[in-house]
Design a protein around this motif. Sequence first.
Motif, short mmCIF file in Angstrom:
data_model
loop_
_atom_site.label_atom_id
_atom_site.label_comp_id
_atom_site.label_asym_id
_atom_site.label_seq_id
_atom_site.Cartn_x
_atom_site.Cartn_y
_atom_site.Cartn_z
N LYS A 9 80.39 -31.73 157.27
CA LYS A 9 80.03 -31.05 156.21
C LYS A 9 80.76 -31.09 154.76
N ARG A 10 82.11 -30.75 155.04
CA ARG A 10 82.76 -30.36 153.69
C ARG A 10 83.92 -31.70 153.56
N VAL A 11 84.17 -32.47 154.20
CA VAL A 11 85.15 -33.50 153.93
C VAL A 11 84.30 -34.83 153.58
N THR A 51 81.03 -29.97 149.36
CA THR A 51 82.26 -30.93 149.63
C THR A 51 83.43 -29.81 149.10
N PHE A 52 84.34 -29.86 149.80
CA PHE A 52 85.59 -28.94 149.94
C PHE A 52 86.63 -29.46 148.57
N PHE A 53 86.45 -28.50 147.94
CA PHE A 53 87.52 -28.77 146.51
C PHE A 53 88.24 -27.40 146.42
N VAL A 54 89.53 -27.52 146.05
CA VAL A 54 90.48 -26.59 145.76
C VAL A 54 91.13 -26.57 144.48
N SER A 74 84.20 -42.91 146.76
CA SER A 74 82.76 -42.92 146.18
C SER A 74 82.04 -41.44 145.95
N SER A 75 82.14 -41.11 147.16
CA SER A 75 81.26 -39.68 147.38
C SER A 75 81.89 -38.56 146.64
N GLN A 112 79.87 -36.48 143.92
CA GLN A 112 79.86 -35.06 143.62
C GLN A 112 80.26 -34.48 142.52
N ILE A 113 81.32 -35.09 141.86
CA ILE A 113 81.90 -34.50 140.69
C ILE A 113 80.74 -34.83 139.42
N GLY A 114 80.22 -36.01 139.54
CA GLY A 114 79.38 -36.33 138.60
C GLY A 114 78.19 -35.40 138.66
#
Length: 214
Positions: free
Chosen positions: A88-90, A154-157, A95-96, A100-102
Amino acid sequence: MSQFTLLRKRLLSPIGLHAVAFGVLAIATIFLGIRVGLDWHATSASNMDIMAGRAAQLRAMQIQTAPLRGLDKRVGLSRSQIDDFYKKRVPPSYSSILEQIGAIQAKSQVHLGAAQYSQVPGSGDLTEIRVDAGLSGDYPAIMHFVNGLERSETFFVIRTMALTGQQSGTVNLRLGFSTWLRPADAAVSGLPIEGAPKATEGTASDAAPSGEGR
């Protein structure tokens, strides 16, 4: 005849000898009974001490092994949770991450300048992907972007935030954050590796991706 002589004759008579023998046996029986009773009490006390000691050892072993009970089930549950986290989170690919950032950028309506992407060498099940980007927009939009990263599936830190300027309500922010890829996916991403020696001019490495994103 004196009383002593009479007493002596009575004692030496068959009846007297039997009486003396009976008395000696009675005394011996009482003595042996007392001795057996004392020995039994000592033995019982010793056995009780041994039983109490073993019971204490058993209780201590039960306390020590309590955390291990059901360990196989907990290990299986942990593996299932890890697998679920990976799915689910990695992100499955480089490109993914960009997609997600876009999507977060479009939703927050900030301007995202040229972002630098790189991977951090390491060991383990995941490879860190670092992103350093410049953001500009009004303050609510900037915070909306930051919150979008933190709440993303998506896992962002977020690693660093630095204000680089502010003018006419527009905020300029330098933001550093990380996500992770599986090593196999990171290996085919073409991202530069932090700390790796830079390629010299005229080599085939000149055609490698620069690591710049949107």
